[in-house]
Design an enzyme around this catalytic site. Sequence first.
Site, PDB file in Angstrom:
ATOM      1  N   GLY A 134      -9.837  -5.552 -10.584  1.00 13.62           N
ATOM      2  CA  GLY A 134      -9.199  -4.490  -9.804  1.00 13.62           C
ATOM      3  C   GLY A 134      -7.704  -4.467 -10.018  1.00 13.62           C
ATOM      4  N   ASN A 135      -7.006  -3.737  -9.174  1.00  9.18           N
ATOM      5  CA  ASN A 135      -5.552  -3.690  -9.289  1.00  9.18           C
ATOM      6  C   ASN A 135      -4.937  -3.639  -7.888  1.00  9.18           C
ATOM      7  OD1 ASN A 135      -5.085  -0.797  -8.462  1.00  9.18           O
ATOM      8  ND2 ASN A 135      -6.494  -0.497 -10.181  1.00  9.18           N
ATOM      9  N   ARG A 136      -3.615  -3.658  -7.845  1.00 13.17           N
ATOM     10  CA  ARG A 136      -2.942  -3.816  -6.556  1.00 13.17           C
ATOM     11  C   ARG A 136      -2.590  -2.496  -5.880  1.00 13.17           C
ATOM     12  NH1 ARG A 136       1.988  -6.095  -6.828  1.00 13.17           N
ATOM     13  NH2 ARG A 136       2.210  -6.194  -9.079  1.00 13.17           N
ATOM     14  N   SER A 137      -3.138  -1.414  -6.349  1.00  8.98           N
ATOM     15  CA  SER A 137      -2.772  -0.134  -5.725  1.00  8.98           C
ATOM     16  C   SER A 137      -3.222  -0.091  -4.262  1.00  8.98           C
ATOM     17  CB  SER A 137      -3.424   1.013  -6.487  1.00  8.98           C
ATOM     18  OG  SER A 137      -3.152   2.215  -5.815  1.00  8.98           O
TER      19      SER A 137
END
Length: 430
Positions: free
Chosen positions: A234-237
């Site tokens: 995933g990512n940190r958005s």
Amino acid sequence: MRVLLGVTGGIAAYKVALVLRRLTEDGHAVRVIPTAASLNFVGRSTWEALSGASAPTETFEDVPSVQHVRLGQRADIVLVAPATADFLASMARGEARDLLGNALLATSAPVVVAPAMHTEMWLNAATQANVTTLRERGVHVIEPAVGRLTGADSGPGRLPDPEDIVSGLYAVAKATGVVPRDDAASSIPGTAPLSTARDDEGQDDAGWGDLEGVRLVVSAGGTREPLDAVRFLGNRSSGHQGFAIAEAARERGADVTVVAAHVALPLGEGIRRVEVSSTADLGAAMREEAERADVVVMAAAVADFRPREVADHKIKKSGDGVLALELVPTEDVLAGLVQGRRDGQVIVGFAAETGDAGASVAEHGAAKARRKGADLMCVNEVGEAKGFGDRPNAVVMLDSDGHVVGEAAGTKLAVAHGVLDQVARLLHQV
Ligand code: CTP
């Protein structure tokens, strides 16, 4: 200030085009509601071109955005010019037979009317009784001028000159505290120049309802690609920017849907929310929503790769402890939406860039704008302390040729309004 301008069916409507122009030149945000009868004298396009926003007439033109309530509620002041005898009668009776009637019942702002009609009609006991009733209810009446009327006749009933209507309106704005009474520097035209009318919260006079009736879908958050039964890439958005666009668009009158990928934030009332997880889910939801949207915004941070294999159990450590993952590309949702774009649809992308040895943030952004072909690419610099979460943000906006068309900075809501200013411009172009 936000001025709601009602135009009713009298020949003097043509003079009101100059009133509108003067108000916008003075930096006010004006929304026009012409009655159906008034369109016989001045067409809707004139009002839309001069106000830079849609000029609806009927209550049922755009039910989802509840315009009759919103336009009335959000106005700082309401002006009806010209106000015909029939309109004054209808207003005195409190009728809601069209959008203007509804808006007047929904507003708590000061209301100013500028009657215009033949002398006999103005002096008629019925009209005078209606005007008295309206005055008693706090409506401000700009007395008709004396002079030449439509035909050869002459007498009281003429719509005052545009300048006099504007100064009459400003006098009421001062007297009722819509603008500070002792603000000599402003002398009303300068309540605030448009460019600085937006405060930190992104409250914006300029964008008042300019997306009324527009269907907007925005993706937000970050997609997750499953790796095994418990893990994902995933990512940190955080979804803050996408949600800010949704809130700002709703504020400006749009019918908004958010396609949210793992966003732990609430949304305001009246915004539809569709939950997704992976890039494939998000792509499918966006394609479906885009079929009926006028504006498509891809603010989500979309995973570019996904594991080729997804284990149905939790992957265990083994051997030397090194785990080699094979990743395959996901679909490029934005590129697909651009390919399938409907006529007149405006598509907006966001480009999160860090800059590297090969190219600066701006260069990467321009190359991406050209590659993706979105109508607007909002480039922002991301990194450890930039871009993520609820922090101030700054974007440079590029067209599909990579040329800079605008910039926006401040809170994510202020940036959202800056982006929507460009969207409104593009929508009005087509
Ligand atoms: N985007 C998308 N589908 C993807 C990747 C990105 O729709 N698979 C969209 C994003 O929502 C954003 C825009 O494309 O609006 C740019 O995203 P970004 O991550 O900056 O660009 P990438 O296409 O991933 O390009 P690169 O990895 O080369 O930076």
